[in-house]
Write an enzyme that holds these catalytic residues in place. Structure first.
Site, PDB file in Angstrom:
ATOM      1  N   CYS A   1       0.799  -1.224   0.000  1.00  0.00           N
ATOM      2  CA  CYS A   1       0.000   0.000   0.000  1.00  0.00           C
ATOM      3  C   CYS A   1       0.832   1.276   0.000  1.00  0.00           C
ATOM      4  O   CYS A   1       0.301   2.365  -0.250  1.00  0.00           O
ATOM      5  CB  CYS A   1      -0.946  -0.001   1.193  1.00  0.00           C
ATOM      6  SG  CYS A   1      -2.118  -1.388   1.176  1.00  0.00           S
TER       7      CYS A   1
ATOM      8  N   CYS B   1     -13.994   0.770   6.323  1.00  0.00           N
ATOM      9  CA  CYS B   1     -12.941   0.106   5.556  1.00  0.00           C
ATOM     10  C   CYS B   1     -12.853   0.757   4.180  1.00  0.00           C
ATOM     11  O   CYS B   1     -13.878   1.001   3.547  1.00  0.00           O
ATOM     12  CB  CYS B   1     -13.251  -1.382   5.390  1.00  0.00           C
ATOM     13  SG  CYS B   1     -13.620  -2.262   6.916  1.00  0.00           S
ATOM     14  N   CYS B   2     -11.638   1.019   3.704  1.00  0.00           N
ATOM     15  CA  CYS B   2     -11.507   1.627   2.380  1.00  0.00           C
ATOM     16  C   CYS B   2     -11.942   0.626   1.313  1.00  0.00           C
ATOM     17  O   CYS B   2     -11.748  -0.580   1.450  1.00  0.00           O
ATOM     18  CB  CYS B   2     -10.078   2.089   2.141  1.00  0.00           C
ATOM     19  SG  CYS B   2      -8.859   0.762   1.994  1.00  0.00           S
TER      20      CYS B   2
END
Length: 394
Positions: free
Chosen positions: A82, A213-214
């Site tokens: 990420c 949550c993304c």
């Protein structure tokens, strides 16, 4: 070594859900062209390029950049989970700061699939093997729970237990995120939310519900990094510089059984301290931050790891509105990963773009007034944390 390097241009394309997205090469082409146009240069001026992405075949970076042009300049592909986008930025800044090049392109993109993140290779040791050993030792087995919300949900529960915080506090971060994203034309989710709506969404793990949550999203972003001499010689704007930057990886504390450490707290704290020391800046001097809110839990943890508030005080920080407009520091004016979206390879460079726009005064209704410093924080488990301090110099 040059003390500062210039962010001469930035660009991105609107992020989208997988079902509505163009292919990765088209996304990257749009972001790169936007960054080059913003800088006022052509691709032939770029001496090196760093392409960040997580899901894709090797040399996808070349394939994407060839849509813009084929100049023969070296293209290096970067994958750091990420934190991939900011890792590409880290390399671009280093090569310019060293004097090895004067004009470097960092771009990141991701064409993601629907659903939770999952590992891709089951015929070799997993990069998350150590993480899974720790999480299983602390929590036991949790069949059917994706690994990322299990890690971060566990960290959120650990924080609540340590400091006696009501876990519903996390939901307020999602509400703030949507409120900021409402003014961002690049964001995926812009409709307002209430705390009750966040808490009523399906529970994923621990304190985390789906709206904390993304989402998996697709997108691309890019930045042109140049030396001050190059900017001056070519008539480019040089009003935003990288004043300091640090990248850290795991230490043994990541695996000491504290789930807050497992999700990168110590990596973030170490990188932030290095940046503050190098720049001679106190975190209280910073009034706008793009930080890694892959889950509401991580935004809260990052407040403290970055030194924006003291350890154990994040609940009061949120309750007092010190994380938004009118408070001490505006966190994620873009809407962050939770609302803008999180195409892994693009995220770090989208954060860069937002902060450059903030420092230039070009963020429209998202503008934070009177900012001269801006902080970026991007992590990838496995692990890497990149903290970057931008400064308005013009």
């Amino acid at each position: 070594m040059r003390d500062r390097v210039v962010v001469a241009g930035v660009g991105m394309v609107p992020f989208a859900t997988p079902s509505r997205s163009d292919s990765y090469d088209v996304l990257a082409e749009g972001a790169v062209k936007a960054a080059l146009a913003d800088a006022g240069i052509v691709l032939a001026s770029v001496q090196q390029a760093y392409a960040g992405y997580v899901y894709g075949d090797s040399t996808s970076g070349q394939n994407a950049l060839y849509r813009v042009g084929m100049t023969g300049a070296p293209v290096l592909n970067v994958n750091n989970n990420c934190s991939t986008g900011s890792s590409a930025l880290f390399l671009a800044r280093q090569v310019v700061a060293s004097g090895a090049a004067d004009c470097v392109l960092a771009f990141g993109f991701e064409q993601m699939q629907r659903g939770a993140l999952r590992t891709q290779w089951d015929d070799r040791p997993s990069a998350f093997g150590r993480f899974d050993e720790v999480i299983t030792k602390v929590q036991g087995e949790a069949e059917g729970v994706p690994f990322a919300p299990r890690y971060f949900g566990g960290a959120g529960a650990a924080y609540c237990e340590k400091y006696g915080m009501d876990p519903t506090v996390f939901a307020r971060i999602s509400v703030k995120s949507r409120r900021h994203a409402a003014h961002n034309p690049y964001a995926v989710f812009t409709d307002p939310l209430t705390v009750d709506e966040v808490l009523a969404s399906p529970r994923i793990f621990g304190p985390l519900t789906r709206l904390q949550c993304c989402p998996p999203t697709c997108g691309a972003a890019a930045a042109v990094i140049v030396s001050e001499d190059f900017a001056r010689a070519n008539g480019l704007r040089a009003d935003v510089t990288i004043a300091a930057q640090a990248m850290t990886t795991d230490t043994p504390s990541s695996f000491d059984g504290d789930l807050m450490h497992l999700v990168g707290y110590d990596m973030t704290r170490s990188a932030a301290r290095q940046v503050y020391e190098a720049a001679g800046v106190d975190p209280r001097d910073i009034h706008v931050v793009e930080l890694h809110d892959c889950f509401t839990v991580n935004e809260l943890l990052s407040y403290e790891a970055l030194g924006l508030t003291l350890e154990g005080t994040a609940e009061k920080f949120i309750a007092d509105g010190d994380n938004t407009y009118g408070g001490r520091v505006v966190t994620n004016p873009s809407g962050g990963l939770l609302s803008k979206g999180h195409p892994l390879g693009a995220t770090g460079l989208a954060q860069c773009a937002e902060l450059v726009w903030q420092l230039r005064g070009e963020a429209d209704k998202r503008q934070v007034e009177g900012v001269n410093l801006a902080l970026q924080h991007n992590i990838g488990l496995g692990g890497a944390a990149v903290v970057t301090l931008y400064e308005k110099t013009g």
